[in-house]
Design a protein around this motif. Sequence first.
Motif: not given
Length: 65
Positions: A47-65
Amino acid sequence: WLTPEEEDIVAYLLDLAARGFPLTHKTLKLHVDTLLRARLGEAFPETGVGHNWTDRFTTRHADHI
């Protein structure tokens, strides 16, 4: 799962956005799933990365993206 590669993913996102092709959450997930499947093979879940992975990723890196 991608902590060592996260900065490369951020750079990839920024490069695509600068070229006029920003990734959606869906295409980010597809890209990350492809990377992890190549690296981990059968150990990576179907199934790949979890359903919320992209939300958490973009939150973690919000200062860069």
